[in-house]
Design a protein around this motif. Structure first.
Motif, short mmCIF file in Angstrom:
data_model
loop_
_atom_site.label_atom_id
_atom_site.label_comp_id
_atom_site.label_asym_id
_atom_site.label_seq_id
_atom_site.Cartn_x
_atom_site.Cartn_y
_atom_site.Cartn_z
N GLU A 3 28.54 31.63 64.73
CA GLU A 3 27.26 31.23 65.33
C GLU A 3 26.64 30.03 64.64
OE1 GLU A 3 22.83 33.09 66.27
OE2 GLU A 3 24.27 34.26 65.10
N ASN A 4 26.63 30.02 63.31
CA ASN A 4 26.01 28.91 62.59
C ASN A 4 26.77 27.61 62.79
OD1 ASN A 4 23.85 30.43 61.60
ND2 ASN A 4 25.11 31.20 59.93
N ARG A 5 28.10 27.69 62.82
CA ARG A 5 28.90 26.49 63.07
C ARG A 5 28.63 25.97 64.48
NH1 ARG A 5 35.39 25.40 62.47
NH2 ARG A 5 35.26 23.34 63.39
N ALA A 6 28.59 26.85 65.46
CA ALA A 6 28.30 26.43 66.83
C ALA A 6 26.92 25.78 66.91
CB ALA A 6 28.39 27.63 67.78
N ARG A 7 25.95 26.34 66.22
CA ARG A 7 24.60 25.78 66.22
C ARG A 7 24.58 24.37 65.61
NH1 ARG A 7 20.49 28.72 67.11
NH2 ARG A 7 21.49 30.64 66.42
N ALA A 12 24.46 18.41 66.42
CA ALA A 12 25.11 17.09 66.29
C ALA A 12 25.35 16.46 67.66
CB ALA A 12 26.42 17.23 65.52
N LEU A 13 25.73 17.27 68.64
CA LEU A 13 25.91 16.74 70.01
C LEU A 13 24.59 16.21 70.55
CD1 LEU A 13 28.24 19.46 71.53
CD2 LEU A 13 28.85 17.06 71.11
N ARG A 14 23.52 16.96 70.37
CA ARG A 14 22.21 16.55 70.88
C ARG A 14 21.73 15.28 70.18
NH1 ARG A 14 20.25 19.87 74.50
NH2 ARG A 14 18.09 19.22 74.29
N GLN A 78 32.63 17.63 62.47
CA GLN A 78 32.50 16.28 63.00
C GLN A 78 33.64 15.96 63.96
OE1 GLN A 78 29.73 14.59 62.68
NE2 GLN A 78 30.60 13.20 64.17
N GLN A 79 34.83 16.46 63.69
CA GLN A 79 35.96 16.25 64.59
C GLN A 79 35.76 17.00 65.90
OE1 GLN A 79 38.84 17.47 61.60
NE2 GLN A 79 39.92 15.54 61.91
N VAL A 80 35.15 18.18 65.85
CA VAL A 80 34.85 18.93 67.07
C VAL A 80 33.84 18.16 67.92
CG1 VAL A 80 33.83 21.05 68.00
CG2 VAL A 80 35.41 21.18 66.06
N VAL A 81 32.80 17.64 67.27
CA VAL A 81 31.79 16.85 67.99
C VAL A 81 32.45 15.63 68.63
CG1 VAL A 81 29.74 15.41 67.68
CG2 VAL A 81 29.86 17.64 66.58
N LEU A 107 18.54 13.86 71.90
CA LEU A 107 17.78 14.89 72.62
C LEU A 107 17.13 15.81 71.59
CD1 LEU A 107 20.53 15.77 75.23
CD2 LEU A 107 18.52 14.35 75.60
N PRO A 108 15.98 16.38 71.91
CA PRO A 108 15.34 17.29 70.94
C PRO A 108 16.16 18.56 70.76
CG PRO A 108 14.16 17.30 73.03
CD PRO A 108 15.21 16.23 73.14
N ARG A 109 16.04 19.15 69.59
CA ARG A 109 16.72 20.41 69.33
C ARG A 109 16.14 21.50 70.21
NH1 ARG A 109 17.89 21.15 62.93
NH2 ARG A 109 19.33 19.41 62.78
#
Length: 124
Positions: A3-7, A12-14, A78-81, A107-109
């Motif tokens: 969960e924390n990694r996904a968050r 980073a995407l936003r 960073q590679q996933v992003v 984009l805002p969080r």
């Protein structure tokens, strides 16, 4: 995906202007959901496998997919992003562009000021 990694990946995407969200899947699994043009959504890594892949959905129907990216089981955040940013979703079987498009406006969080309250203080 944790969960924390996904968050962190969603954040980073936003920051790159990509409309990413935390995807909660039944069975206490997490992934990344990216909103796409035309009412589509890419659901990344929601199946609990080690590699990075996605299903592209529209109105609950599968309209495309991203095959597992070679070597992605060892990707850092960073590679996933970068892999998500480089994906071209215009075909039913998506492909990776050689270079990511330039970042858009951040984009805002999701959750803003009340984010930790809404999530129950589960992360740092």
């Amino acid at each position: 995906m944790d969960e924390n990694r996904a968050r962190r990946i969603v954040d980073a995407l936003r920051e790159r202007g990509i409309d990413g969200h935390l995807a909660r899947v039944p069975g206490h699994q997490f992934g990344i959901r990216v909103s796409l043009p035309g009412g589509r959504e890419a659901e990344w890594d929601t199946d609990g496998t080690a590699g990075l892949e996605a299903q592209v959905m529209r109105d609950g129907m599968l309209v495309g997919f991203v095959p597992m990216i070679e070597g992605s089981e060892d990707f850092d955040e960073q590679q996933v992003v970068d892999a998500i940013a480089r994906t071209d979703y215009d075909r039913p079987i998506a492909r990776q562009r050689p270079v990511a498009p330039p970042p858009g406006a951040p984009l805002p969080r999701v959750g803003g000021l009340f984010r930790r309250f809404l999530d129950g203080f589960r992360y740092r």
